[in-house]
Motif scaffolding. Structure first.
Motif, short mmCIF file in Angstrom:
data_model
loop_
_atom_site.label_atom_id
_atom_site.label_comp_id
_atom_site.label_asym_id
_atom_site.label_seq_id
_atom_site.Cartn_x
_atom_site.Cartn_y
_atom_site.Cartn_z
N SER A 44 -63.14 -45.75 -26.39
CA SER A 44 -61.86 -45.07 -26.37
C SER A 44 -61.24 -44.97 -27.76
O SER A 44 -61.34 -45.89 -28.58
CB SER A 44 -60.90 -45.79 -25.43
OG SER A 44 -59.61 -45.21 -25.46
N THR A 45 -60.56 -43.83 -27.99
CA THR A 45 -59.70 -43.70 -29.16
C THR A 45 -58.26 -44.03 -28.82
O THR A 45 -57.42 -44.13 -29.73
CB THR A 45 -59.75 -42.26 -29.73
OG1 THR A 45 -59.13 -41.37 -28.80
CG2 THR A 45 -61.18 -41.82 -29.98
N GLY A 46 -57.94 -44.18 -27.53
CA GLY A 46 -56.58 -44.47 -27.10
C GLY A 46 -56.06 -43.43 -26.12
O GLY A 46 -56.58 -42.32 -26.02
N THR A 47 -55.02 -43.78 -25.40
CA THR A 47 -54.39 -42.88 -24.43
C THR A 47 -53.14 -42.25 -25.03
O THR A 47 -52.50 -42.81 -25.93
CB THR A 47 -54.02 -43.62 -23.15
OG1 THR A 47 -53.12 -44.69 -23.47
CG2 THR A 47 -55.25 -44.19 -22.46
N PHE A 48 -52.77 -41.08 -24.50
CA PHE A 48 -51.58 -40.39 -24.99
C PHE A 48 -51.13 -39.37 -23.95
O PHE A 48 -51.91 -38.95 -23.08
CB PHE A 48 -51.86 -39.69 -26.33
CG PHE A 48 -52.96 -38.64 -26.27
CD1 PHE A 48 -52.67 -37.30 -26.09
CD2 PHE A 48 -54.30 -39.01 -26.41
CE1 PHE A 48 -53.68 -36.35 -26.04
CE2 PHE A 48 -55.32 -38.06 -26.36
CZ PHE A 48 -55.00 -36.73 -26.18
N THR A 49 -49.88 -38.97 -24.04
CA THR A 49 -49.35 -37.90 -23.20
C THR A 49 -48.95 -36.69 -24.03
O THR A 49 -48.90 -35.58 -23.51
CB THR A 49 -48.13 -38.38 -22.39
OG1 THR A 49 -47.16 -38.93 -23.27
CG2 THR A 49 -48.54 -39.43 -21.36
N ASP A 50 -48.66 -36.89 -25.31
CA ASP A 50 -48.22 -35.81 -26.21
C ASP A 50 -49.18 -35.76 -27.38
O ASP A 50 -49.24 -36.69 -28.20
CB ASP A 50 -46.80 -36.09 -26.67
CG ASP A 50 -46.21 -34.93 -27.48
OD1 ASP A 50 -46.97 -34.06 -27.92
OD2 ASP A 50 -44.98 -34.91 -27.65
N GLU A 109 -56.91 -39.30 -22.64
CA GLU A 109 -57.58 -40.34 -23.41
C GLU A 109 -58.72 -39.72 -24.21
O GLU A 109 -59.46 -38.88 -23.71
CB GLU A 109 -58.12 -41.45 -22.51
CG GLU A 109 -58.67 -42.65 -23.28
CD GLU A 109 -58.82 -43.90 -22.43
OE1 GLU A 109 -59.15 -44.96 -22.98
OE2 GLU A 109 -58.60 -43.81 -21.20
N GLY A 110 -58.79 -40.09 -25.49
CA GLY A 110 -59.89 -39.63 -26.33
C GLY A 110 -61.04 -40.62 -26.32
O GLY A 110 -60.84 -41.82 -26.09
N PRO A 112 -52.45 -41.12 -39.25
CA PRO A 112 -51.47 -40.04 -39.07
C PRO A 112 -50.86 -40.08 -37.68
O PRO A 112 -51.36 -40.73 -36.77
CB PRO A 112 -52.31 -38.78 -39.27
CG PRO A 112 -53.70 -39.19 -38.94
CD PRO A 112 -53.83 -40.62 -39.35
N GLY A 113 -49.77 -39.33 -37.51
CA GLY A 113 -49.05 -39.34 -36.24
C GLY A 113 -49.65 -38.44 -35.19
O GLY A 113 -48.94 -37.64 -34.57
N TYR A 114 -50.95 -38.56 -34.99
CA TYR A 114 -51.69 -37.80 -33.99
C TYR A 114 -52.67 -38.75 -33.30
O TYR A 114 -53.00 -39.81 -33.83
CB TYR A 114 -52.46 -36.64 -34.64
CG TYR A 114 -51.59 -35.65 -35.35
CD1 TYR A 114 -50.89 -34.68 -34.63
CD2 TYR A 114 -51.42 -35.70 -36.73
CE1 TYR A 114 -50.07 -33.77 -35.28
CE2 TYR A 114 -50.59 -34.80 -37.39
CZ TYR A 114 -49.92 -33.84 -36.65
OH TYR A 114 -49.09 -32.95 -37.29
N PRO A 115 -53.15 -38.39 -32.11
CA PRO A 115 -54.15 -39.25 -31.46
C PRO A 115 -55.41 -39.37 -32.32
O PRO A 115 -55.80 -38.42 -33.00
CB PRO A 115 -54.44 -38.52 -30.15
CG PRO A 115 -53.25 -37.66 -29.91
CD PRO A 115 -52.79 -37.24 -31.27
N GLY A 116 -56.05 -40.53 -32.27
CA GLY A 116 -57.28 -40.72 -33.02
C GLY A 116 -57.61 -42.19 -33.18
O GLY A 116 -56.87 -43.07 -32.72
N ASP A 136 -51.10 -44.28 -27.76
CA ASP A 136 -50.39 -45.48 -27.34
C ASP A 136 -50.81 -46.74 -28.09
O ASP A 136 -50.04 -47.70 -28.16
CB ASP A 136 -50.59 -45.70 -25.83
CG ASP A 136 -50.01 -44.57 -24.99
OD1 ASP A 136 -49.05 -43.92 -25.46
OD2 ASP A 136 -50.52 -44.33 -23.88
N ASN A 137 -52.02 -46.76 -28.62
CA ASN A 137 -52.50 -47.97 -29.30
C ASN A 137 -52.53 -47.82 -30.81
O ASN A 137 -53.24 -48.55 -31.50
CB ASN A 137 -53.90 -48.34 -28.79
CG ASN A 137 -54.97 -47.37 -29.27
OD1 ASN A 137 -54.67 -46.22 -29.62
ND2 ASN A 137 -56.21 -47.83 -29.30
#
Length: 291
Positions: free
Chosen positions: A188-194, A177-178, A215-219, A200-201
């Motif tokens: 939070s910026t959201g949770t992710f596994t990859d 999670e960022g 873009p297709g990256y966490p943030g 996820d959000n």
């Protein structure tokens, strides 16, 4: 009459001897102390607890549950099971838990050597070689005047966006999670596994703008629907950006204790420019378990 009284007394004596012999034949359950001395654990909230386990003949045996993270703590375990245990494992379990087996979310483990086991969080992942990069930008709206109000974990130093986080695959029961720590409060910026995919959000965030998902990256873009006490858009310069490791499911709005990456954003940081992250404050949990 005297003879009847004598026979009655004799019968009571025989009954007493018989009961005494039965009591002596009852197996005595012997327990021994298992002492945990762990560092870095944080309280989980009301919905989850920690639970210790010893592995005996390949099967988990519970050593007890706890929510207080003050150590040392001692738990009583059957002596025969404790003596035969090869490994200690600490998991995170629902407070109301119909499943007697350990959950997937295991946080510490270590093998016994003699009477003690050194435990650590390497079963979650090894964070010794993590690295990270992010940029400040707000790609989810059409306004170019608030670019310092968003953070995206990507690297555009080459002129095109690539994955900004080098993170190991987590074991089952965990997610990344960022966070942006704004005025001392992590948001939070959201949770992710990859890290090479959107978090996820991405499509459901209440903070992002209205022109896209980014873009297709966490943030995250912190543009609207700010929590009470905050104003969005904001300025992330001077804040700290963090990547944590969270239990999944997770009932806490705060970051978990494992934080492998963190970086304070310089007050003069340029937008749309790659910013390198440093090691976070907690990359590993550890402790000792004695029997």
């Amino acid at each position: 009459m005297i003879r009847k009284m004598y026979l009655a007394v004799m019968a009571m004596g025989l009954l007493s001897v018989s009961c005494s012999n039965d009591d002596d034949a009852t197996p005595q359950i012997e327990t021994s102390g298992l002492t945990l001395n762990l560092t870095g654990l944080e309280a989980l909230g009301d919905d989850f607890v920690y639970e210790g386990w010893v592995i005996v003949d390949g099967a988990p045996v519970s050593t007890g549950r706890f929510s207080d993270v003050t150590f040392p703590q001692t738990f009583q375990v059957l002596s025969t099971q404790l003596a035969a245990a090869t490994t200690f494992v600490l998991s995170i379990e629902p407070t109301v838990d119909p499943d007697p087996a350990p959950a997937e979310t295991k946080v510490l483990a270590g093998d016994f050597s003699g009477t003690s086991a050194s435990v650590n969080s390497n079963l979650v992942a090894d964070f010794s070689t993590v690295a990270g990069t992010f940029i400040l930008a707000t790609p989810t709206d059409a306004d170019d005047t608030n670019e310092e109000s968003g953070v995206w974990f990507l690297d555009n130093a080459s002129g095109s966006a690539v994955t900004g986080l080098n993170l190991p695959v987590l074991s089952d029961g965990w997610k990344y999670e960022g966070w942006a720590v704004i005025n001392g409060t992590p948001i939070s910026t959201g949770t992710f596994t990859d890290a090479s995919m959107a978090d996820d959000n991405a499509a459901t965030s209440v903070f992002k703008g209205d022109t896209g998902n980014g873009p297709g990256y966490p943030g995250e873009d912190y543009l609207q629907n700010a929590p009470a006490g905050f104003t969005f858009p904001t300025d992330l310069r001077g804040t700290t950006i963090v990547v944590s490791v969270e239990p999944s499911p997770d009932n806490s709005a705060a970051p978990f204790t494992l934080k492998p990456l963190a970086q304070m954003v310089a007050a003069d940081a340029a937008v749309h420019t790659s910013i390198t992250m440093g090691d976070g404050p907690v990359q590993s949990l550890m402790g000792t378990v004695n029997r």
